[in-house]
Design an enzyme around this catalytic site. Structure first.
Site, short mmCIF file in Angstrom:
data_model
loop_
_atom_site.label_atom_id
_atom_site.label_comp_id
_atom_site.label_asym_id
_atom_site.label_seq_id
_atom_site.Cartn_x
_atom_site.Cartn_y
_atom_site.Cartn_z
N ASP A 1 5.10 -6.70 2.42
CA ASP A 1 4.84 -7.65 1.15
C ASP A 1 5.51 -7.92 -0.16
O ASP A 1 6.42 -7.16 -0.44
CB ASP A 1 3.80 -6.66 1.37
CG ASP A 1 2.66 -6.99 1.63
OD1 ASP A 1 2.18 -7.90 2.14
OD2 ASP A 1 1.42 -5.62 0.92
N LYS B 1 4.42 -11.62 2.88
CA LYS B 1 2.91 -11.58 2.59
C LYS B 1 3.29 -11.64 0.97
O LYS B 1 3.15 -10.95 0.70
CB LYS B 1 2.26 -10.50 3.30
CG LYS B 1 0.62 -11.07 2.77
CD LYS B 1 -0.19 -9.76 3.09
CE LYS B 1 -0.67 -8.39 3.76
NZ LYS B 1 -0.65 -8.06 2.01
N GLU C 1 -0.33 -12.75 -2.04
CA GLU C 1 -1.71 -12.15 -2.63
C GLU C 1 -1.40 -13.70 -3.18
O GLU C 1 -1.23 -13.76 -4.51
CB GLU C 1 -1.87 -11.74 -3.50
CG GLU C 1 -1.66 -9.91 -2.68
CD GLU C 1 -1.63 -8.84 -3.30
OE1 GLU C 1 -2.72 -8.22 -4.21
OE2 GLU C 1 -1.74 -7.64 -2.35
N GLU D 1 -9.26 -9.68 3.62
CA GLU D 1 -9.68 -8.57 3.32
C GLU D 1 -10.76 -8.22 2.00
O GLU D 1 -11.11 -8.64 0.92
CB GLU D 1 -8.30 -7.64 2.17
CG GLU D 1 -9.02 -6.11 1.49
CD GLU D 1 -7.58 -5.31 1.12
OE1 GLU D 1 -6.44 -5.71 1.41
OE2 GLU D 1 -8.06 -3.60 0.48
N SER E 1 0.75 -1.44 0.47
CA SER E 1 -0.14 0.38 0.19
C SER E 1 0.47 1.60 0.14
O SER E 1 0.60 2.22 -0.23
CB SER E 1 -0.99 0.35 1.42
OG SER E 1 -0.33 -0.13 2.28
#
Ligand code: KIV
Length: 271
Positions: free
Chosen positions: A90, A118, A120, A187, A52
């Protein structure tokens, strides 16, 4: 011998035992050393150096522009003043397309100070999760709204609303755990699905817009401080309201997460 001295850092074992004991896990994003020091002083459990940072630091409209080098730089900035908080970084967009690339990228982030990486995705990342875990890289998976897929999803949309998609996400969550993921971010999904997935797993779930029943909660730090531009998503609460300093706002967030006061029903989504 530094690792034998000083304050006891939070480890994955500590987070797992908190989860088993029903203690909620407090997580916030950070991208720089000053905020990292403050989050340490506030006794946060986990810092996420999220991609982010593409939105927050770089002013981009998505996270897909963030590079591995940028993630490594910000992870090292955060790590420099971190002495106790568990640090997740991330893996950015297109840095884990195949197992060898994922390992090289994860190693870069861990050498920069991350305790866990992390990524996705769900069952389509199984091979990569297994490859990393078998080579001593702790992995947090991320399901629901996956911002790196925003161009495929056609926007930032709530996920898992239909019965079929909820069922599929539950299976993906189980597949991530079976492959060795030790944590799972959820999320922007219905609160009921957040509860179902959390109850079906033994690893902790960290929710952002996934209801009050996840094992912990995460927010993007400028959202919590009410300074992000534009209209905040429904799952955001401005913790500066009624507080006189950033430190007080962060402590209020941690206290509200720990005592189940945040998120409230108004921050959640229905199926
Ligand atoms: O990049 C990030 O900040 C994240 C959180 C929204 C979970 O992935």
């Amino acid at each position: 011998m530094g690792y034998l001295q000083g304050e006891k850092p939070i480890t994955i074992s500590k987070l797992l035992s908190m989860h088993r004991a029903g203690e909620k896990i407090s997580v916030l994003t950070a991208y720089d050393s000053t905020m990292s020091a403050l989050l340490n002083r506030c006794n946060l459990d986990v810092i996420l150096v999220g991609d982010s940072l593409g939105n927050v630091v770089q002013g981009q409209t998505s996270t897909t522009s963030v590079t591995l080098e940028q993630m490594a730089y910000h992870t090292s900035c955060v790590a420099r003043s971190n002495n106790r908080t568990f640090l997740i970084a991330d893996l950015p967009f297109a840095s884990y397309g195949h197992p060898e690339q994922a390992l090289e990228s994860a190693a870069t982030l861990m050498r920069s100070g991350a305790d866990m990486v992390k990524l996705e995705g769900g069952d389509w990342q199984i091979e990569i999760i297994r490859y990393l875990v078998n080579r001593s890289v702790p992995v947090c998976a991320h399901l629901g709204l996956m911002p790196q897929s925003v161009h495929v999803l056609g926007g930032y949309k709530i996920q898992g609303k239909s019965e079929d998609s909820a069922k599929l996400m539950l299976e993906q969550a189980k597949a991530c755990e079976n492959a060795g993921a030790q944590m799972l971010v959820l999320e922007a999904i219905p609160s009921a699905l957040g509860k179902t997935i959390t109850n079906a797993l033994t690893i902790p779930t960290i929710g952002i817009g996934a209801g009050p029943d996840c094992s912990g909660q995460v927010l993007v730090l400028p959202d919590l401080l009410g300074i992000s531009p534009g209209k905040p998503p429904k799952f955001v609460k401005n913790f500066m309201d009624g507080q006189s300093s950033i430190e007080e706002a962060i402590k209020a967030y941690i206290s509200d997460v720990k005592s189940n006061r945040f998120p409230g029903p108004e921050h959640g989504f229905n199926s």
